[in-house]
Motif scaffolding. Structure first.
Motif, PDB file in Angstrom:
ATOM      1  N   LEU A  15       0.828  -1.212   0.000  1.00  0.00           N
ATOM      2  CA  LEU A  15       0.000   0.000   0.000  1.00  0.00           C
ATOM      3  C   LEU A  15       0.861   1.260   0.000  1.00  0.00           C
ATOM      4  O   LEU A  15       0.627   2.193  -0.781  1.00  0.00           O
ATOM      5  CB  LEU A  15      -0.928   0.003   1.212  1.00  0.00           C
ATOM      6  CG  LEU A  15      -2.190  -0.853   1.108  1.00  0.00           C
ATOM      7  CD1 LEU A  15      -2.837  -1.031   2.477  1.00  0.00           C
ATOM      8  CD2 LEU A  15      -3.190  -0.214   0.137  1.00  0.00           C
ATOM      9  N   VAL A  16       1.867   1.295   0.868  1.00  0.00           N
ATOM     10  CA  VAL A  16       2.761   2.457   0.934  1.00  0.00           C
ATOM     11  C   VAL A  16       3.489   2.642  -0.395  1.00  0.00           C
ATOM     12  O   VAL A  16       3.602   3.759  -0.915  1.00  0.00           O
ATOM     13  CB  VAL A  16       3.765   2.286   2.095  1.00  0.00           C
ATOM     14  CG1 VAL A  16       4.912   3.290   1.960  1.00  0.00           C
ATOM     15  CG2 VAL A  16       3.073   2.462   3.438  1.00  0.00           C
ATOM     16  N   TRP A  17       3.989   1.547  -0.948  1.00  0.00           N
ATOM     17  CA  TRP A  17       4.705   1.580  -2.233  1.00  0.00           C
ATOM     18  C   TRP A  17       3.824   2.192  -3.315  1.00  0.00           C
ATOM     19  O   TRP A  17       4.286   3.015  -4.118  1.00  0.00           O
ATOM     20  CB  TRP A  17       5.119   0.158  -2.584  1.00  0.00           C
ATOM     21  CG  TRP A  17       5.746  -0.040  -3.918  1.00  0.00           C
ATOM     22  CD1 TRP A  17       7.069   0.115  -4.245  1.00  0.00           C
ATOM     23  CD2 TRP A  17       5.089  -0.470  -5.131  1.00  0.00           C
ATOM     24  NE1 TRP A  17       7.266  -0.186  -5.580  1.00  0.00           N
ATOM     25  CE2 TRP A  17       6.074  -0.545  -6.152  1.00  0.00           C
ATOM     26  CE3 TRP A  17       3.775  -0.802  -5.452  1.00  0.00           C
ATOM     27  CZ2 TRP A  17       5.780  -0.929  -7.453  1.00  0.00           C
ATOM     28  CZ3 TRP A  17       3.473  -1.183  -6.749  1.00  0.00           C
ATOM     29  CH2 TRP A  17       4.465  -1.247  -7.734  1.00  0.00           C
ATOM     30  N   LYS A  18       2.553   1.811  -3.345  1.00  0.00           N
ATOM     31  CA  LYS A  18       1.636   2.311  -4.366  1.00  0.00           C
ATOM     32  C   LYS A  18       1.214   3.752  -4.077  1.00  0.00           C
ATOM     33  O   LYS A  18       1.184   4.599  -4.984  1.00  0.00           O
ATOM     34  CB  LYS A  18       0.409   1.407  -4.442  1.00  0.00           C
ATOM     35  CG  LYS A  18      -0.596   1.792  -5.537  1.00  0.00           C
ATOM     36  CD  LYS A  18       0.010   1.678  -6.924  1.00  0.00           C
ATOM     37  CE  LYS A  18      -0.994   2.077  -8.003  1.00  0.00           C
ATOM     38  NZ  LYS A  18      -0.387   2.098  -9.346  1.00  0.00           N
ATOM     39  N   ILE A  19       0.887   4.062  -2.855  1.00  0.00           N
ATOM     40  CA  ILE A  19       0.452   5.407  -2.479  1.00  0.00           C
ATOM     41  C   ILE A  19       1.554   6.427  -2.743  1.00  0.00           C
ATOM     42  O   ILE A  19       1.292   7.540  -3.224  1.00  0.00           O
ATOM     43  CB  ILE A  19       0.020   5.430  -0.996  1.00  0.00           C
ATOM     44  CG1 ILE A  19      -1.317   4.690  -0.822  1.00  0.00           C
ATOM     45  CG2 ILE A  19      -0.087   6.857  -0.469  1.00  0.00           C
ATOM     46  CD1 ILE A  19      -1.678   4.397   0.621  1.00  0.00           C
ATOM     47  N   ALA A  20       2.803   6.057  -2.449  1.00  0.00           N
ATOM     48  CA  ALA A  20       3.930   6.985  -2.601  1.00  0.00           C
ATOM     49  C   ALA A  20       4.162   7.376  -4.050  1.00  0.00           C
ATOM     50  O   ALA A  20       4.811   8.392  -4.334  1.00  0.00           O
ATOM     51  CB  ALA A  20       5.195   6.364  -2.011  1.00  0.00           C
ATOM     52  N   GLN A  21       3.624   6.601  -4.997  1.00  0.00           N
ATOM     53  CA  GLN A  21       3.786   6.911  -6.419  1.00  0.00           C
ATOM     54  C   GLN A  21       2.833   8.003  -6.896  1.00  0.00           C
ATOM     55  O   GLN A  21       3.001   8.538  -7.982  1.00  0.00           O
ATOM     56  CB  GLN A  21       3.549   5.645  -7.249  1.00  0.00           C
ATOM     57  CG  GLN A  21       4.577   4.556  -7.012  1.00  0.00           C
ATOM     58  CD  GLN A  21       4.203   3.249  -7.685  1.00  0.00           C
ATOM     59  OE1 GLN A  21       3.399   3.224  -8.614  1.00  0.00           O
ATOM     60  NE2 GLN A  21       4.765   2.151  -7.222  1.00  0.00           N
ATOM     61  N   SER A  22       1.818   8.335  -6.094  1.00  0.00           N
ATOM     62  CA  SER A  22       0.809   9.306  -6.512  1.00  0.00           C
ATOM     63  C   SER A  22       1.363  10.728  -6.526  1.00  0.00           C
ATOM     64  O   SER A  22       2.015  11.157  -5.562  1.00  0.00           O
ATOM     65  CB  SER A  22      -0.398   9.227  -5.577  1.00  0.00           C
ATOM     66  OG  SER A  22      -1.329  10.252  -5.887  1.00  0.00           O
ATOM     67  N   SER A  23       1.066  11.455  -7.576  1.00  0.00           N
ATOM     68  CA  SER A  23       1.501  12.849  -7.675  1.00  0.00           C
ATOM     69  C   SER A  23       0.756  13.733  -6.680  1.00  0.00           C
ATOM     70  O   SER A  23       1.170  14.874  -6.434  1.00  0.00           O
ATOM     71  CB  SER A  23       1.277  13.361  -9.098  1.00  0.00           C
ATOM     72  OG  SER A  23      -0.106  13.287  -9.443  1.00  0.00           O
ATOM     73  N   ARG A  24      -0.327  13.226  -6.115  1.00  0.00           N
ATOM     74  CA  ARG A  24      -1.109  14.004  -5.159  1.00  0.00           C
ATOM     75  C   ARG A  24      -0.503  13.991  -3.760  1.00  0.00           C
ATOM     76  O   ARG A  24      -0.927  14.749  -2.900  1.00  0.00           O
ATOM     77  CB  ARG A  24      -2.536  13.436  -5.065  1.00  0.00           C
ATOM     78  CG  ARG A  24      -3.312  13.453  -6.368  1.00  0.00           C
ATOM     79  CD  ARG A  24      -4.538  12.565  -6.284  1.00  0.00           C
ATOM     80  NE  ARG A  24      -5.261  12.535  -7.554  1.00  0.00           N
ATOM     81  CZ  ARG A  24      -6.429  13.136  -7.758  1.00  0.00           C
ATOM     82  NH1 ARG A  24      -6.998  13.805  -6.779  1.00  0.00           N
ATOM     83  NH2 ARG A  24      -7.030  13.064  -8.925  1.00  0.00           N
ATOM     84  N   VAL A  25       0.459  13.094  -3.530  1.00  0.00           N
ATOM     85  CA  VAL A  25       0.956  12.838  -2.178  1.00  0.00           C
ATOM     86  C   VAL A  25       2.283  13.549  -1.944  1.00  0.00           C
ATOM     87  O   VAL A  25       3.220  13.435  -2.736  1.00  0.00           O
ATOM     88  CB  VAL A  25       1.108  11.320  -1.950  1.00  0.00           C
ATOM     89  CG1 VAL A  25       1.744  11.034  -0.599  1.00  0.00           C
ATOM     90  CG2 VAL A  25      -0.256  10.634  -2.056  1.00  0.00           C
TER      91      VAL A  25
END
Length: 425
Positions: A15-25
């Motif tokens: 989840l962290v790996w995927k979330i960290a890829q978001s340009s919104r984060v």
């Protein structure tokens, strides 16, 4: 956006790996996290079940979204507490999390709303449970009513084995209060599949198909575990079967929960048995599966953050997800002795070599740092996840990674994904 992920296992690493890829984060925290997660997020030493401390941290840091990984904090009511404090959080309420937290509650819901599942009875009296088992015969399934870390299910091949399971749960107290009540079910023979759906309580957004491997040994032998590997897509879920699952299981479940006064928002994991082409529910989980999250999130092309936010706010507008056309296979490497008493504290070698392999991601689950080295800390230690144009290529890639990683007592299955290959042949 600032995001807090709660948990410290392989699912949370994915989840962290995927979330960290978001340009919104802009920033990701994980509590408590692990050495692998620390490469993508700032880990904070707060236990996933310490709701007071987590709430205080989220308020202090002005967290925009909290994403709950494991089931324990959900059943403790973390979502209710955070929402009461005005915070946005992804996951079901305490009442809705009973879908996983109580096997009896979920079976009663299925019976009430006509959702296909195995025939069952609930028991709080040991002698009544044993009498029922003797009357029904074997094989038969014995389940602890409450949370037992994926180990509270016994598929008993004989009456004696079933009675021993009841005594272990209800008399010996192997799972504490979780085993004070048991659910006894008919045995279903077929092929398992895992089906995941995002929902805001009304709208649904299904994910790609996946299949887990529960037993500890090759050929689905030995006791159940939390999961020894998974792959996606799972060819057992045909387009026709997909429609049946959505219409006969997913929609009645979501509408049934709303009618019961506990609308379900978050991700729902439906463990299925495909019996003669028809899907039946084995169990519900109130969160991403582990290890299914690893291959699913590696294959997910869409930004996950808008979906998480939509579910958390009760306004999910997205109608479909975009997926990479590659297959993914996750092989779990576990400590010696798992799923019983595990042998931990050993240095893990080969992680740097594995990271150099293309199309391979090593998700940390039960790891810790000691004297500058990564050691095995829990039962399931790593989720070695390979990508490939086909399931066969993804299998080869995952085991390529497994072969360069080692520690004393490490164990893993050598047949993860084989069912998909057998189906293709």
């Amino acid at each position: 956006m600032k995001i807090l992920v709660v948990g410290g296992g392989g699912r949370e690493h994915a989840l962290v790996w995927k979330i960290a890829q978001s340009s919104r984060v802009s920033h990701v925290w994980c509590a408590p996290g692990n050495p692998g997660i620390a490469r993508h997020a700032e880990c904070v030493p707060i236990a996933a079940t310490d709701i007071d401390a987590l709430l205080e941290f989220a308020l202090e840091q002005d967290v925009d979204l909290t994403v709950v990984g494991p089931e324990a904090p959900l059943t403790l009511g973390i979502v209710d507490r955070f929402r009461s404090a005005g915070l946005t959080i992804f996951g079901p309420s305490r009442a809705a999390a009973r879908l996983e937290g109580s096997k009896g509650f979920s079976k009663d819901l299925m019976a009430k709303y006509g959702i296909p599942t195995a025939a069952y009875r609930r028991f709080t009296d040991r002698d009544e449970a044993v009498a029922y088992i003797r009357n029904q015969g074997a094989p038969i399934v014995v389940k602890a009513d409450g949370l037992a870390a994926g180990k509270g299910v016994v598929v008993a091949a004989s009456i004696d084995e079933a009675v021993a399971a009841v005594d272990n749960m209800m008399i010996a107290g192997a799972f504490g209060e979780a085993g004070a009540e048991v659910v006894i079910e008919e045995f279903m023979e077929g092929e398992e599949a895992s089906f995941f759906v995002f929902t805001d309580g009304k709208n649904i957004l299904p994910l790609a198909s996946a299949q887990d491997h529960k037993q500890i040994f090759d050929g689905d032998q030995g006791p159940n575990t939390g999961g020894m590997g998974a792959y996606s897509p799972a060819p057992v879920v045909t387009p026709e079967l997909y429609e049946k699952i959505v219409n006969k299981i997913v929609r009645p479940t979501i509408s049934g929960m709303e009618r019961e006064g506990c609308p379900y928002a978050g991700i729902i994991y439906i463990g299925l048995m495909i019996v003669k082409g028809k899907p039946k529910v084995i169990e519900y989980n109130a969160r991403f599966g582990d290890p299914e999250a690893q291959p699913l999130l590696v294959r997910l092309k869409s930004d996950i953050v808008p979906v998480l936010l939509g579910c958390a706010r009760g306004e999910m507008r997205q109608s479909e997800l975009e997926w990479h056309d590659k297959a993914a296979v996750c092989v779990v490497m576990a400590s010696g002795g798992y799923p019983g008493d595990t042998q931990t504290g050993f240095p893990i070698s080969g992680l740097d070599d594995a990271e150099k392999i293309d199309d391979l991601i090593v998700f940390h689950a039960g790891t810790a740092s000691k004297d500058g080295q990564v050691i095995n800390k829990g039962g399931r230690v790593l989720g070695v996840t390979g990508l490939g144009k086909t399931v066969a290529q993804a299998i080869d890639k995952a085991y390529q990674g497994v072969k360069v990683i080692s520690w004393e007592g490490a164990q893993y299955r050598s047949d993860i994904g084989r069912k998909a290959l057998n189906r293709d042949n």
